[in-house]
Design a protein around this motif. Sequence first.
Motif, PDB file in Angstrom:
ATOM      1  N   GLY A   1       0.806  -1.221   0.000  1.00 52.71           N
ATOM      2  CA  GLY A   1       0.000   0.000   0.000  1.00 52.71           C
ATOM      3  C   GLY A   1       0.838   1.269   0.000  1.00 52.71           C
ATOM      4  N   PRO A   2       1.745   1.422   0.970  1.00 52.93           N
ATOM      5  CA  PRO A   2       2.602   2.609   0.960  1.00 52.93           C
ATOM      6  C   PRO A   2       3.467   2.726  -0.300  1.00 52.93           C
ATOM      7  CG  PRO A   2       2.662   1.584   3.108  1.00 52.93           C
ATOM      8  CD  PRO A   2       1.898   0.660   2.208  1.00 52.93           C
TER       9      PRO A   2
ATOM     10  N   LEU B   1       2.610   1.718  -3.381  1.00 57.93           N
ATOM     11  CA  LEU B   1       1.762   2.203  -4.468  1.00 57.93           C
ATOM     12  C   LEU B   1       1.470   3.697  -4.328  1.00 57.93           C
ATOM     13  CD1 LEU B   1      -0.819  -0.705  -4.854  1.00 57.93           C
ATOM     14  CD2 LEU B   1       1.018  -0.090  -6.420  1.00 57.93           C
ATOM     15  N   ILE B   2       1.221   4.141  -3.107  1.00 56.63           N
ATOM     16  CA  ILE B   2       0.932   5.558  -2.880  1.00 56.63           C
ATOM     17  C   ILE B   2       2.183   6.400  -3.103  1.00 56.63           C
ATOM     18  CG2 ILE B   2       0.305   7.246  -1.101  1.00 56.63           C
ATOM     19  CD1 ILE B   2      -2.094   5.772  -2.174  1.00 56.63           C
ATOM     20  N   SER B   3       3.328   5.942  -2.591  1.00 53.70           N
ATOM     21  CA  SER B   3       4.561   6.733  -2.733  1.00 53.70           C
ATOM     22  C   SER B   3       4.991   6.866  -4.190  1.00 53.70           C
ATOM     23  CB  SER B   3       5.693   6.122  -1.910  1.00 53.70           C
ATOM     24  OG  SER B   3       6.113   4.895  -2.478  1.00 53.70           O
TER      25      SER B   3
ATOM     26  N   GLN C   1       2.881   6.906  -6.621  1.00 52.95           N
ATOM     27  CA  GLN C   1       1.728   7.510  -7.283  1.00 52.95           C
ATOM     28  C   GLN C   1       1.199   6.625  -8.419  1.00 52.95           C
ATOM     29  OE1 GLN C   1       3.191  11.360  -8.387  1.00 52.95           O
ATOM     30  NE2 GLN C   1       2.961  12.180  -6.312  1.00 52.95           N
TER      31      GLN C   1
ATOM     32  N   LEU D   1      -4.569   5.985  -6.992  1.00 50.47           N
ATOM     33  CA  LEU D   1      -5.139   7.041  -6.175  1.00 50.47           C
ATOM     34  C   LEU D   1      -5.555   6.451  -4.832  1.00 50.47           C
ATOM     35  CD1 LEU D   1      -7.332   8.719  -8.931  1.00 50.47           C
ATOM     36  CD2 LEU D   1      -5.097   9.471  -8.090  1.00 50.47           C
ATOM     37  N   ALA D   2      -5.747   7.306  -3.854  1.00 50.30           N
ATOM     38  CA  ALA D   2      -6.060   6.832  -2.505  1.00 50.30           C
ATOM     39  C   ALA D   2      -7.328   5.982  -2.479  1.00 50.30           C
ATOM     40  CB  ALA D   2      -6.173   8.009  -1.550  1.00 50.30           C
ATOM     41  N   HIS D   3      -8.347   6.378  -3.231  1.00 51.23           N
ATOM     42  CA  HIS D   3      -9.599   5.612  -3.210  1.00 51.23           C
ATOM     43  C   HIS D   3      -9.499   4.303  -3.994  1.00 51.23           C
ATOM     44  CE1 HIS D   3     -10.102   7.849  -6.989  1.00 51.23           C
ATOM     45  NE2 HIS D   3     -10.893   6.862  -7.361  1.00 51.23           N
ATOM     46  N   GLU D   4      -8.434   4.111  -4.758  1.00 51.99           N
ATOM     47  CA  GLU D   4      -8.216   2.857  -5.487  1.00 51.99           C
ATOM     48  C   GLU D   4      -7.335   1.880  -4.702  1.00 51.99           C
ATOM     49  OE1 GLU D   4      -8.200   4.670 -10.023  1.00 51.99           O
ATOM     50  OE2 GLU D   4      -6.310   4.451  -8.953  1.00 51.99           O
ATOM     51  N   LEU D   5      -6.784   2.344  -3.597  1.00 49.79           N
ATOM     52  CA  LEU D   5      -5.805   1.534  -2.872  1.00 49.79           C
ATOM     53  C   LEU D   5      -6.423   0.283  -2.260  1.00 49.79           C
ATOM     54  CD1 LEU D   5      -2.892   1.289  -1.969  1.00 49.79           C
ATOM     55  CD2 LEU D   5      -3.490   2.564   0.072  1.00 49.79           C
ATOM     56  N   THR D   6      -7.531   0.421  -1.556  1.00 50.55           N
ATOM     57  CA  THR D   6      -8.131  -0.731  -0.886  1.00 50.55           C
ATOM     58  C   THR D   6      -8.545  -1.828  -1.857  1.00 50.55           C
ATOM     59  OG1 THR D   6      -8.848   0.659   0.945  1.00 50.55           O
ATOM     60  CG2 THR D   6      -9.948  -1.457   0.695  1.00 50.55           C
TER      61      THR D   6
END
Length: 105
Positions: free
Chosen positions: A36-37, A39-41, A43, A46-51
């Motif tokens: 998770g971190p 994928l976010i780091s 970019q 998007l945050a709402h696609e993470l879960t």
Amino acid sequence: TLHDLNGKSKWRCVGLGSLVGALSGFSGLGGGLFFGPFLISQQLVLAHELTPTINLTAMLTTIMGTIGYLIMGFWGTGYIHFHLAFALFIVASLSGIYFKRLQPM
């Protein structure tokens, strides 16, 4: 996808993804804690696609682990209690349907 990495190098993402996979495998904590971190780091989502993305990877990992467990057990059903697995599947499916209705849209 690997074709659209927001300008990131494909090999950089593959290398970092391999590192994340190795950390997850060695620690036994599962991929979500590191993936998770990552994928976010980078970019990449998007945050709402993470879960949903983490849930998909967890599902694929679980399926592969189950197949490996069956192969290592020589297809033996002594290791997996299918009646309990079936009961768990039914309860999880029904509770998922029920609790989905409780979520606000």
